[in-house]
Design a protein around this motif. Structure first.
Motif, short mmCIF file in Angstrom:
data_model
loop_
_atom_site.label_atom_id
_atom_site.label_comp_id
_atom_site.label_asym_id
_atom_site.label_seq_id
_atom_site.Cartn_x
_atom_site.Cartn_y
_atom_site.Cartn_z
N THR A 58 34.04 34.10 29.38
CA THR A 58 35.29 33.46 29.80
C THR A 58 36.28 34.50 30.31
OG1 THR A 58 34.95 31.70 28.19
CG2 THR A 58 37.17 31.97 29.04
N VAL A 59 36.35 35.63 29.64
CA VAL A 59 37.26 36.69 30.07
C VAL A 59 36.83 37.21 31.44
CG1 VAL A 59 38.00 39.06 29.59
CG2 VAL A 59 38.00 37.35 27.76
N ARG A 60 35.52 37.45 31.61
CA ARG A 60 35.03 37.92 32.91
C ARG A 60 35.31 36.90 34.01
NH1 ARG A 60 30.61 39.66 29.86
NH2 ARG A 60 29.40 37.86 30.53
N MET A 61 35.10 35.63 33.70
CA MET A 61 35.36 34.58 34.68
C MET A 61 36.84 34.55 35.05
SD MET A 61 34.47 30.49 34.54
CE MET A 61 33.24 30.79 33.34
N GLY A 62 37.71 34.70 34.06
CA GLY A 62 39.14 34.72 34.34
C GLY A 62 39.52 35.90 35.22
N GLU A 63 38.94 37.04 34.96
CA GLU A 63 39.22 38.23 35.78
C GLU A 63 38.75 38.00 37.22
OE1 GLU A 63 37.16 41.23 33.58
OE2 GLU A 63 38.83 41.55 32.19
N GLN A 64 37.56 37.42 37.37
CA GLN A 64 37.05 37.16 38.71
C GLN A 64 37.92 36.13 39.44
OE1 GLN A 64 32.97 36.08 38.02
NE2 GLN A 64 32.29 38.20 37.92
N LEU A 65 38.37 35.10 38.74
CA LEU A 65 39.25 34.12 39.36
C LEU A 65 40.57 34.76 39.80
CD1 LEU A 65 38.76 30.96 37.13
CD2 LEU A 65 38.15 31.22 39.53
N HIS A 66 41.06 35.67 38.98
CA HIS A 66 42.30 36.37 39.34
C HIS A 66 42.07 37.20 40.61
CE1 HIS A 66 46.19 38.18 38.78
NE2 HIS A 66 45.65 39.39 38.85
N GLU A 67 40.94 37.90 40.68
CA GLU A 67 40.64 38.70 41.87
C GLU A 67 40.51 37.81 43.11
OE1 GLU A 67 37.10 40.89 40.99
OE2 GLU A 67 38.05 42.06 39.41
N ILE A 68 39.83 36.67 42.96
CA ILE A 68 39.68 35.75 44.09
C ILE A 68 41.03 35.21 44.51
CG2 ILE A 68 38.76 33.49 44.74
CD1 ILE A 68 36.29 34.18 43.05
N ASN A 69 41.87 34.89 43.55
CA ASN A 69 43.21 34.38 43.86
C ASN A 69 44.01 35.42 44.64
OD1 ASN A 69 45.28 32.48 43.82
ND2 ASN A 69 46.21 33.46 42.04
N GLU A 70 43.88 36.69 44.27
CA GLU A 70 44.60 37.74 44.98
C GLU A 70 44.10 37.86 46.42
OE1 GLU A 70 44.20 41.30 42.68
OE2 GLU A 70 45.77 40.71 41.27
N ILE A 71 42.81 37.60 46.62
CA ILE A 71 42.26 37.68 47.98
C ILE A 71 42.69 36.47 48.81
CG2 ILE A 71 40.09 37.62 49.29
CD1 ILE A 71 38.82 39.19 46.94
N VAL A 72 42.66 35.30 48.21
CA VAL A 72 42.91 34.05 48.94
C VAL A 72 44.40 33.78 49.15
CG1 VAL A 72 42.61 31.54 48.82
CG2 VAL A 72 40.73 33.05 48.22
N ALA A 73 45.24 34.21 48.25
CA ALA A 73 46.67 33.89 48.31
C ALA A 73 47.32 34.24 49.65
CB ALA A 73 47.41 34.54 47.15
N PRO A 74 47.06 35.40 50.22
CA PRO A 74 47.75 35.72 51.48
C PRO A 74 47.15 35.05 52.72
CG PRO A 74 46.47 37.61 50.74
CD PRO A 74 46.37 36.57 49.68
#
Length: 132
Positions: A58-74
């Motif tokens: 779950t922690v790894r998945m959360g970290e990956q989601l955060h990374e994806i969000n940082e890529i997709v947000a802009p």
């Protein structure tokens, strides 16, 4: 008096026998209890290990989601800048309007001359904007 003594001896022997049987049953129950306790401890250790595995995942998945969000947000801002800086981006603006009207990816590729990847991106961005 002798008869009373004999009766008393038999009562004592009966009580001793009953105590012995109870003691045997207590040993048997104690052994079963220890065995049950060991089984329970093994199960608890296995469950704790599974829980740790799930938590780590779950922690790894959360970290990956955060990374994806940082890529997709802009991306929406980047798309807006591309549309504004490129005169040929009229097709992007038109595609954005069509996506707002519910056009499919195939409709966007055919009517606006976009590649499938571009049309999918516009469609996904429009859906993301509607959801937020």
């Amino acid at each position: 008096m002798l008869a009373a003594l004999i009766v008393l001896v038999f009562i004592c022997l009966g009580l001793a026998g009953a105590c012995f049987l109870l003691w045997q049953e207590l040993k048997r129950q104690s052994s079963k209890f220890v065995q049950h306790e060991e089984t329970t401890e093994k199960r608890l250790r296995a469950l704790a290990k599974r829980l740790e595995t799930y938590q780590a995942g779950t922690v790894r998945m959360g970290e990956q989601l955060h990374e994806i969000n940082e890529i997709v947000a802009p991306l929406p801002d980047r798309l807006t800048r591309i549309e504004q800086s490129d005169p040929a981006s009229l097709s992007f603006s038109q595609a954005a309007r069509l996506a707002g009207l519910g056009a499919s990816v195939d409709d966007l590729t055919q009517s606006c001359g976009l590649s499938r990847a571009e049309a999918e991106l516009i469609s996904k961005m429009h859906k993301a904007r509607q959801q937020s």
